[in-house]
Design an enzyme around this catalytic site. Structure first.
Site, PDB file in Angstrom:
ATOM      1  CG  HIS A 149      -0.113   0.123   2.503  1.00 18.27           C
ATOM      2  ND1 HIS A 149       0.418  -0.983   3.138  1.00 18.27           N
ATOM      3  CD2 HIS A 149       0.291   1.198   3.227  1.00 18.27           C
ATOM      4  CE1 HIS A 149       1.099  -0.597   4.205  1.00 18.27           C
ATOM      5  NE2 HIS A 149       1.046   0.725   4.274  1.00 18.27           N
ATOM      6  CG  HIS A 173       7.769   4.824   0.464  1.00 18.47           C
ATOM      7  ND1 HIS A 173       7.686   5.954   1.247  1.00 18.47           N
ATOM      8  CD2 HIS A 173       7.736   3.778   1.328  1.00 18.47           C
ATOM      9  CE1 HIS A 173       7.617   5.605   2.518  1.00 18.47           C
ATOM     10  NE2 HIS A 173       7.643   4.283   2.603  1.00 18.47           N
TER      11      HIS A 173
END
Length: 191
Positions: free
Chosen positions: A36, A120
């Site tokens: 995620h 990220h």
């Protein structure tokens, strides 16, 4: 409850990222179903009224849907450990949503995040410093690209601490853009 907000990624993108996995001594890859993009770590919230306030505030947050694009891989170093990550281009829509979540949480009494937002997706963790095998892996994969992914909602997750790999539970989803008109129920109202 240990909470954070994030963007979920598609199965296709999880497959792409999991294809980068290699045997790297001393490195633990996270399971692809945990991938995620964290927007904001909230922390431990134990008060029921605070949970409800957070849920209602996040549900009122307004932001347009946008696209996120993979931008390669990298290493994020922390004291005593490092993480391999898939980097994400910081688009205007992504930065706007993250800023609005930050402002919403501050209004609810959550302390401001000390770290600068670096979009990220964490792929795994290693102990110590990134050695030559890790640097070689980054060099081999730093041009990785994937199709853009449309973010139509963001998610409030509960994180469970485990000894080996992370475990996350979806608490609520908050639609973005036109999807906001659909009026989804929040997790607090279902209890």
């Amino acid at each position: 409850m240990r909470l954070f907000t994030a963007l979920e990624i598609s199965s296709e993108h999880k497959r792409l990222l999991s294809s980068l996995r290699r045997q790297l001594p001393g490195f633990v890859w996270y399971p692809p179903d945990t991938y995620h993009l964290t927007l904001r770590f909230i922390g431990d919230i134990r008060s029921r009224p605070m949970l409800e306030e957070l849920d209602h505030a996040l549900a009122r947050l307004s932001s347009d849907a946008f696209q996120i694009e993979p931008a390669g891989v990298g290493v994020i170093s922390q004291p005593g450990r490092f993480r391999l990550v898939a980097t994400i281009s910081p688009s205007t829509g992504l930065v706007t949503l993250q800023s609005r979540i930050e402002a919403t949480l501050r209004r609810c009494g959550i302390a401001m995040e000390k770290r600068r937002f670096q979009p990220h997706i964490s792929l795994g963790v290693g102990q110590g410093d990134a050695g030559p095998n890790i640097i070689r892996w980054v060099q081999q994969n730093n041009l990785m690209k994937g199709k853009a992914l449309t973010a139509e909602h963001f998610t409030l997750f509960r994180s469970y601490r485990t000894s080996d790999v992370p475990h996350y539970e979806v608490c609520a989803e908050y639609p973005l853009g036109d999807a906001m008109l659909l009026g989804q129920e929040s997790w607090m109202q279902r209890e």
